[in-house]
Write an enzyme that holds these catalytic residues in place. Structure first.
Site, PDB file in Angstrom:
ATOM      1  N   ARG A   1     -38.680  14.449   4.837  1.00  0.00           N
ATOM      2  CA  ARG A   1     -37.357  14.819   5.738  1.00  0.00           C
ATOM      3  C   ARG A   1     -37.978  15.690   6.960  1.00  0.00           C
ATOM      4  O   ARG A   1     -39.047  16.199   6.587  1.00  0.00           O
ATOM      5  CB  ARG A   1     -36.610  15.532   4.689  1.00  0.00           C
ATOM      6  CG  ARG A   1     -35.831  14.894   3.631  1.00  0.00           C
ATOM      7  CD  ARG A   1     -34.832  14.135   4.512  1.00  0.00           C
ATOM      8  NE  ARG A   1     -33.887  13.499   3.242  1.00  0.00           N
ATOM      9  CZ  ARG A   1     -33.723  12.361   2.937  1.00  0.00           C
ATOM     10  NH1 ARG A   1     -34.579  11.528   3.337  1.00  0.00           N
ATOM     11  NH2 ARG A   1     -33.116  12.200   2.062  1.00  0.00           N
TER      12      ARG A   1
ATOM     13  N   HIS B   1     -36.659   6.261  10.664  1.00  0.00           N
ATOM     14  CA  HIS B   1     -36.288   6.599   9.118  1.00  0.00           C
ATOM     15  C   HIS B   1     -36.215   5.305   8.400  1.00  0.00           C
ATOM     16  O   HIS B   1     -34.774   4.788   7.891  1.00  0.00           O
ATOM     17  CB  HIS B   1     -35.054   7.489   9.010  1.00  0.00           C
ATOM     18  CG  HIS B   1     -34.816   7.964   7.784  1.00  0.00           C
ATOM     19  ND1 HIS B   1     -34.141   9.313   7.634  1.00  0.00           N
ATOM     20  CD2 HIS B   1     -35.241   7.698   6.638  1.00  0.00           C
ATOM     21  CE1 HIS B   1     -34.199   9.543   6.298  1.00  0.00           C
ATOM     22  NE2 HIS B   1     -34.649   8.621   5.573  1.00  0.00           N
TER      23      HIS B   1
ATOM     24  N   GLU C   1     -32.031  13.528  13.468  1.00  0.00           N
ATOM     25  CA  GLU C   1     -31.974  12.128  13.466  1.00  0.00           C
ATOM     26  C   GLU C   1     -30.497  11.645  14.051  1.00  0.00           C
ATOM     27  O   GLU C   1     -29.616  12.299  13.647  1.00  0.00           O
ATOM     28  CB  GLU C   1     -32.366  11.461  12.271  1.00  0.00           C
ATOM     29  CG  GLU C   1     -33.654  11.683  11.816  1.00  0.00           C
ATOM     30  CD  GLU C   1     -34.008  11.220  10.364  1.00  0.00           C
ATOM     31  OE1 GLU C   1     -33.181  10.402   9.749  1.00  0.00           O
ATOM     32  OE2 GLU C   1     -35.062  11.736   9.877  1.00  0.00           O
TER      33      GLU C   1
HETATM   34  C1  8YV Z   1     -32.601   5.999   3.203  1.00  0.00           C
HETATM   35  C2  8YV Z   1     -33.501   8.015   2.333  1.00  0.00           C
HETATM   36  O1  8YV Z   1     -33.217   5.842   4.615  1.00  0.00           O
HETATM   37  O2  8YV Z   1     -33.698   7.534   0.057  1.00  0.00           O
HETATM   38  C3  8YV Z   1     -33.662   8.428   0.911  1.00  0.00           C
HETATM   39  O3  8YV Z   1     -33.326   9.597   0.551  1.00  0.00           O
HETATM   40  O4  8YV Z   1     -33.552   8.990   3.126  1.00  0.00           O
HETATM   41  C4  8YV Z   1     -33.556   6.577   2.506  1.00  0.00           C
HETATM   42  O5  8YV Z   1     -34.232   5.934   1.705  1.00  0.00           O
HETATM   43  C5  8YV Z   1     -31.215   6.395   3.711  1.00  0.00           C
HETATM   44  O6  8YV Z   1     -30.479   6.855   2.197  1.00  0.00           O
HETATM   45  C6  8YV Z   1     -30.388   5.420   3.925  1.00  0.00           C
HETATM   46  O7  8YV Z   1     -29.234   5.704   4.529  1.00  0.00           O
END
Ligand code: 8YV
Length: 334
Positions: A254, A301, A283
């Site tokens: 993150r 991301h 983001e």
């Molecule tokens: C995805 C993520 O980009 O799993 C996570 O926590 O940050 C990612 O795999 C996200 O959830 C998609 O919107």
């Protein structure tokens, strides 16, 4: 305050919550943010959905969903306590993603709201991507691609690059994804060490009890830990300085884990060699100095963002919602 329910108990298991005069809460889902379009389509064809993100009149929306028990959101966005407070019937937040740092878990716990995520199905994909980002950053693959496309190869050879050879890799966060990254690094023949809240016996990698001690012993640092308050700023200015002018930072965790302002400064004054970043503080906004920095590889991301893996995440999200609706135990409760 709403009553906490037993884990996995959905409307079918609980007492009847609707009467003839009340709109039915069953098979209704609040969509907090847009998720993977095929998953979104499946949710819309299976349930009566209400898209919070698309509602122009938020107060009218909240009146309409007052009996809704389920909300679906993404791993990165989660759901704020302020919205959960306005959904008095909410019992399940299903996250499309493994990270739940965007969900106020204390609020959810205190109000009997269960939370699910999508672990395991994205582990190998995210680890693959971490290695792709690492090699792209060290070997300057995107820069070399531009060199060819823009015709510069006709004028000059591409400069020699850094290397993964003779590197020592430190991983911050040795959960499922960290371990999958470590296995790949071992296959690439580079030694691995790690930092996490506690050593994990039996892994066979050196443990350091602080990110600084880890960075002092390594020259590549890969952030693969969870987000949230506990890990905010873990990769600090001091940690990045310890990586040094030849050092490389990779972040697939993150944005909050890294001090982004310090990162920009250290890259610009040469105190840190290079960085490969898939995640950012705010983001999709990325600071102009990062965009301008030639020794940085930036991706939007997308570590879990393949058709295969996002489909698996979608199935698990839907299976959790279906389990709740049928009163069965949740598959992957947080
Ligand atoms: C995805 C993520 O980009 O799993 C996570 O926590 O940050 C990612 O795999 C996200 O959830 C998609 O919107």
């Amino acid at each position: 305050m709403r009553q906490a329910r037993e884990a996995g108990s959905g409307p079918a298991a609980g007492p009847a919550r609707t009467s003839a005069s009340e709109p039915s809460s069953a098979r209704q889902v609040v969509l907090v943010v847009p998720v993977h379009p095929p998953t979104d389509a499946l949710l819309r064809s299976t349930y009566q959905t209400h898209a919070w993100f698309a509602a122009s009149d938020k107060e009218a929306f909240l009146r309409e969903v007052v009996h809704c028990e389920v909300a679906v959101t993404s791993g990165s966005s989660g759901i704020r306590a302020a919205l959960m407070e306005r959904l008095p019937a909410l019992r399940l937040v299903a996250c499309f993603g493994v990270g739940v740092d965007g969900v106020d878990l204390d609020y959810a716990r205190a109000h009997g709201i269960q939370v699910t995520n999508t672990p395991e199905v994205l582990t190998e994909e995210v680890a693959d991507f971490a290695l792709a980002l690492l090699l792209s950053t060290l070997r300057q693959v995107p820069q070399a691609d531009r060199h060819v496309r823009e015709g510069h190869w006709l004028e000059a050879a591409f400069p020699l690059t850094g290397s993964l050879r003779d590197r020592r890799v430190g991983i911050v966060g040795m959960g499922r994804i960290g371990q999958a990254i470590a296995r790949r690094c071992s296959a690439f023949g580079v030694p691995v060490a790690y930092h996490g809240p506690a050593p994990k016996p039996g892994l066979g990698f050196a443990y350091f009890d602080s990110p600084l001690a880890l960075a002092q012993a390594c020259d590549v640092l890969i952030a693969a830990c969870r987000g949230g308050a506990q890990t905010a700023g873990l990769v600090s200015r001091e940690v990045m300085k310890a990586l040094g002018p030849q050092g490389c930072l990779i972040n697939v965790s993150r944005g909050s884990v890294v001090d982004q302002n310090a990162l920009v400064e250290l890259l610009n004054d040469g105190s840190l060699g290079c960085a490969g970043l898939d995640v950012f503080d705010d983001e999709p906004r990325v600071p102009a100095p990062l965009v301008a920095c030639p020794r940085v590889v930036l991706t939007p991301h997308m570590a879990s963002g393949s058709h295969t893996t996002r489909a698996a995440m979608g199935r698990l999200t839907l299976d959790n919602v279906a389990a709740y609706m049928a009163g069965r135990p949740l598959l992957t409760p947080v």
